[in-house]
Write an enzyme that holds these catalytic residues in place. Structure first.
Site, mmCIF file in Angstrom:
data_model
loop_
_atom_site.group_PDB
_atom_site.id
_atom_site.type_symbol
_atom_site.label_atom_id
_atom_site.label_comp_id
_atom_site.label_asym_id
_atom_site.label_seq_id
_atom_site.Cartn_x
_atom_site.Cartn_y
_atom_site.Cartn_z
ATOM 1 N N SER B 237 40.311 -16.760 -3.351
ATOM 2 C CA SER B 237 38.898 -17.012 -3.641
ATOM 3 C C SER B 237 38.105 -17.235 -2.350
ATOM 4 O O SER B 237 38.674 -17.548 -1.304
ATOM 5 C CB SER B 237 38.790 -18.251 -4.537
ATOM 6 O OG SER B 237 37.512 -18.319 -5.117
ATOM 7 N N GLN B 259 35.519 -24.035 -2.779
ATOM 8 C CA GLN B 259 36.416 -22.888 -2.677
ATOM 9 C C GLN B 259 37.675 -23.266 -1.932
ATOM 10 O O GLN B 259 38.784 -22.883 -2.308
ATOM 11 C CB GLN B 259 35.744 -21.709 -1.953
ATOM 12 C CG GLN B 259 34.693 -21.023 -2.777
ATOM 13 C CD GLN B 259 35.159 -20.724 -4.177
ATOM 14 O OE1 GLN B 259 36.112 -19.994 -4.365
ATOM 15 N NE2 GLN B 259 34.511 -21.319 -5.168
ATOM 16 N N HIS B 262 40.746 -24.598 -3.715
ATOM 17 C CA HIS B 262 41.529 -23.714 -4.584
ATOM 18 C C HIS B 262 42.883 -23.370 -3.982
ATOM 19 O O HIS B 262 43.891 -23.300 -4.661
ATOM 20 C CB HIS B 262 40.789 -22.380 -4.793
ATOM 21 C CG HIS B 262 39.924 -22.343 -6.004
ATOM 22 N ND1 HIS B 262 40.415 -22.509 -7.264
ATOM 23 C CD2 HIS B 262 38.588 -22.147 -6.147
ATOM 24 C CE1 HIS B 262 39.412 -22.423 -8.147
ATOM 25 N NE2 HIS B 262 38.299 -22.209 -7.491
ATOM 26 N N GLU B 327 32.916 -12.925 -2.510
ATOM 27 C CA GLU B 327 33.111 -13.057 -3.955
ATOM 28 C C GLU B 327 31.942 -13.866 -4.550
ATOM 29 O O GLU B 327 31.291 -13.432 -5.482
ATOM 30 C CB GLU B 327 34.443 -13.771 -4.206
ATOM 31 C CG GLU B 327 34.764 -13.979 -5.669
ATOM 32 C CD GLU B 327 35.959 -14.899 -5.862
ATOM 33 O OE1 GLU B 327 36.365 -15.595 -4.899
ATOM 34 O OE2 GLU B 327 36.473 -14.940 -6.995
ATOM 35 N N HIS B 328 31.713 -15.064 -4.003
ATOM 36 C CA HIS B 328 30.593 -15.910 -4.418
ATOM 37 C C HIS B 328 29.606 -16.000 -3.260
ATOM 38 O O HIS B 328 30.026 -16.224 -2.125
ATOM 39 C CB HIS B 328 31.049 -17.341 -4.732
ATOM 40 C CG HIS B 328 32.168 -17.424 -5.731
ATOM 41 N ND1 HIS B 328 33.484 -17.555 -5.350
ATOM 42 C CD2 HIS B 328 32.154 -17.406 -7.080
ATOM 43 C CE1 HIS B 328 34.244 -17.623 -6.447
ATOM 44 N NE2 HIS B 328 33.478 -17.524 -7.509
ATOM 45 N N ASP B 361 31.686 -21.132 -12.405
ATOM 46 C CA ASP B 361 33.115 -21.101 -12.736
ATOM 47 C C ASP B 361 33.364 -21.477 -14.183
ATOM 48 O O ASP B 361 34.402 -21.144 -14.743
ATOM 49 C CB ASP B 361 33.887 -22.085 -11.848
ATOM 50 C CG ASP B 361 34.083 -21.554 -10.448
ATOM 51 O OD1 ASP B 361 33.924 -20.345 -10.253
ATOM 52 O OD2 ASP B 361 34.387 -22.361 -9.550
ATOM 53 N N GLU B 415 33.848 31.960 -10.856
ATOM 54 C CA GLU B 415 35.016 31.142 -10.519
ATOM 55 C C GLU B 415 36.319 31.822 -10.946
ATOM 56 O O GLU B 415 37.392 31.268 -10.763
ATOM 57 C CB GLU B 415 34.889 29.749 -11.165
ATOM 58 C CG GLU B 415 33.777 28.898 -10.526
ATOM 59 C CD GLU B 415 33.787 27.430 -10.966
ATOM 60 O OE1 GLU B 415 34.546 27.091 -11.895
ATOM 61 O OE2 GLU B 415 33.045 26.637 -10.367
ATOM 62 N N HIS B 420 37.182 31.151 -19.994
ATOM 63 C CA HIS B 420 35.995 30.293 -20.085
ATOM 64 C C HIS B 420 34.774 31.157 -20.415
ATOM 65 O O HIS B 420 33.995 30.863 -21.326
ATOM 66 C CB HIS B 420 35.742 29.572 -18.755
ATOM 67 C CG HIS B 420 36.660 28.433 -18.474
ATOM 68 N ND1 HIS B 420 37.996 28.591 -18.251
ATOM 69 C CD2 HIS B 420 36.421 27.094 -18.383
ATOM 70 C CE1 HIS B 420 38.550 27.404 -18.024
ATOM 71 N NE2 HIS B 420 37.613 26.478 -18.096
#
Lengths: 432, 432
Positions: B237, B259, B262, B327-328, B361, B415, B420
């Site tokens: 984190s 953070q 964590h 992340e944050h 969170d 092509e 096709h």
């Protein structure tokens, strides 16, 4: 070719084998591709040039030779036949119009206490598009990859395409000019994926890599996933057809062959409640095969990977097709929309007697880069979203933190995360 | 702790190191995890039980023991403290309300010639959620993974969580009951990811796997990607804070520590144009550290991976933070919305002095599963879209194929794909 019915004693076994079609076993090439990626990361252009000499039979001397000249692209465009030029412009315009409808907006919502919650949508800075090259260079692949990136608002679009013997495919060059792409590199295979994922002296590191490719390209995309994002891991092309007695057997046969002619590994599967249609389609396939320039490829694909299944009724046919989860799914009935709700898994759904799959490959508008091998259970077609990402937006007011801060602090406390708890508490009850 | 300014001579070197934070080197565990996946694929429950005996110190004898009893979940819920129960319900309701706003709709558009083009949005059939277990079992992780799957309309939701010594975490059980989850298996690590990706006698094969986990879980997710979809490959984190002199240093310090507590590998980065704020935050961090129960983890994280950078001005600070792509991201200024347009890359953006990251969170509503290690450049927060996929829908009318079929046939012809071309031509000019 499998020709069977759901009442056959061995049907379950046969059908299980069909569900395993196109499963990519990339394990045997993982070591090779891993080695290529390491070389590119450590030696960059030097390794790129070595790989080009080995795989594309020419030797770039200067770094600048890796890039295709804008002038060459403009000239190729000028030399296009007028009708083909118009057709490509029609395709470009229709593909662009469809993808513009996909564009999600940033949004927010407010609460009475002043809280604002939302999502900000932002394009990635740089996208890398891989376009297979040489004889199989398809301008349509370029359009289908470039346009969603452009619509998403990506500022820098990089294209890599292998260029055997240093002879760029004129159609691809013309399509680059038509799309307004300027950064095109003559690099192919796993080396190109690694170069775009990690950057070299010449090729910029991108954020997202999309585009089709062989098993080396697919494996490289899987290995770099996480360091960049990718669209999907795709295997051989495939078509499923749901049809009833109202369908034209001749049309269904050529539709099945339009996948079969791509690749010996392609799969074409018809499931129908009409035994008569099944028989007719089987005959028409043989008649068509003899007229196709790519007969050899198409025949091998049909013989080894084609299937015609007679179902008890359309409900059973739909249920089986959901298990197949085909890349392309044609629904050839008089009122195909009545089946749309029950179709759960397919990359693209082609409804009705006048919607051959090929129309979606070129000009209809939706993307022709689609999930294969049953991955339509969880992957979406390539689209604008592949070039965007979102950020949550959270703005709390003083009133809001006082209102729900206690609940937050309590859960944080219960999880044993004291700093989390305190970061909320210090803001609660603050003096005005 | 890095404490520097953008004018320092060695700033570029220092900043480059920061950008490499949290890069997951999963190569060294790839062989181990690959072996685990093979065992689960070939031996299924037998291998699962062996791995549980090894890693979780208990030995399931019957297959049924792998599943947590619904009764145990109901009972754990009943035993919740009333205040915590209310807090979790508040969180559930707010998270659900936010995710409901994300839900994309199927859409279509029509053209005057009768053509219908659109996209059908369908949930995946089965989702597998991985929730880390044992002491670090967080009920909030369960809510954040279950709710988007529920809002997407996924019919079968499977949860796997390691259960050391066969003692389920009561909070997690209670949260399962609160969310209405019934299929919870006591299986963890790479084995759980493999079991959900390929199925065992007891655990169903799913289509999408989401959820946090250690490096073994992250590696397993990468290895099964392609056979199932996954949300992202996430690492430790991290938080970035943009703040000016109007910010409260005490608040910023505890936010950075929220953070850091964590994980020793977590990163906390403040970039500010205010040298004074930078100094104060540095002091406040030390004061806070001494008060935290998780001081040891938080201190190691801050010392080894924390950074305070003084920028020339806020524009430079924002530009640097876009390179960090945290992340944050907290924006702690008096008018944070004036910076929103210039913020390009962040998992979640927390605006203003009253929006600590921790509120996101638990209870704000947006998802707390967010891209780490700079992958916010291309990944989005976990959301409803992770449990949905799209199918293109194409219905051409006879008039439409006559109108644009020629362009399609021409490109296909160019092509070299004759089948096709023919699949379109046979439908053109058909008699009424």
């Amino acid at each position: 070719m499998v020709f069977t019915s759901t009442t056959a004693a061995d049907f379950d076994t046969i059908f299980s084998t069909l569900l395993e079609r196109g499963k990519m076993d990339i394990e045997h090439v993982t070591a090779i591709v891993g080695g290529i990626i390491k070389e590119i990361r450590s030696e960059q252009n030097t390794a790129l040039k070595r790989h080009i000499a080995k795989f594309d039979q020419w030797t770039p001397e200067k770094d600048e030779e890796l890039k295709i000249d804008a002038e060459a692209m403009a000239q190729a465009y000028t030399l296009l036949e007028p009708e083909l030029k118009s057709a490509l412009h029609l395709a470009y315009d229709r593909i662009k119009a469809y993808h513009e409808k996909q564009l999600p907006k940033s949004w927010f919502d407010t609460e009475s206490n002043g809280t604002i919650l939302g999502q900000k949508v932002t394009p990635v800075d740089r996208a890398g598009l891989y376009i297979p090259g040489g004889k199989a260079a398809y301008p349509s692949s370029l359009l289908m990859n470039v346009i969603p990136a452009q619509v998403a608002g990506v500022e820098e679009i990089v294209v890599c395409t292998p260029t055997p013997e240093n002879e760029p495919n004129a159609l691809l060059l013309a399509a680059c000019h038509l799309c307004g792409v300027t950064e095109v590199y003559k690099v192919g295979g796993a080396s190109a994926i690694a170069a775009m994922a990690y950057g070299t002296e010449t090729i910029p590191k991108v954020d997202v890599i999309t585009g089709p490719g062989n098993i080396f390209v697919a494996t490289a995309k899987k290995l770099v996933f996480g360091d960049v994002n990718i669209d999907m891991i795709a295997g051989p092309s495939e078509i499923g057809v749901l049809a009833d007695a109202s369908a034209n057997a001749n049309h269904i046969a050529i539709d099945l062959l339009s996948q079969a002619e791509h690749d010996e590994m392609a799969s074409s599967i018809l499931i129908t409640p009409s035994a008569e249609l099944a028989e007719q389609v089987n005959l028409e396939i043989e008649a068509w095969l003899q007229k196709l320039p790519r007969e050899q490829i198409a025949r091998k694909s049909i013989v080894e990977r084609g299937a015609i299944i007679v179902a008890r009724d359309m409900a059973e046919a739909v249920a089986l097709m959901n298990e197949v989860a085909p890349e392309h799914l044609e629904v050839s009935t008089d009122n195909p929309f009545e089946l749309l709700a029950s179709i759960k898994h397919a990359g693209a759904i082609f409804l009705g007697h006048y919607t051959p799959e090929a129309i979606g490959d070129y000009v209809a508008g939706p993307n022709h880069t689609l999930p294969t091998g049953g991955t339509a259970r969880f992957y979406s077609p390539l689209g604008v979203e592949n070039f965007l990402k979102k950020s949550s937006v959270i703005a709390f007011s003083r009133a809001a933190i006082n209102e729900i801060g206690e609940a937050c602090a309590l859960i944080a406390h219960t999880e044993g995360l004291t700093a989390h708890e305190q970061s909320v508490r210090v803001r609660m009850g603050s003096a005005e």
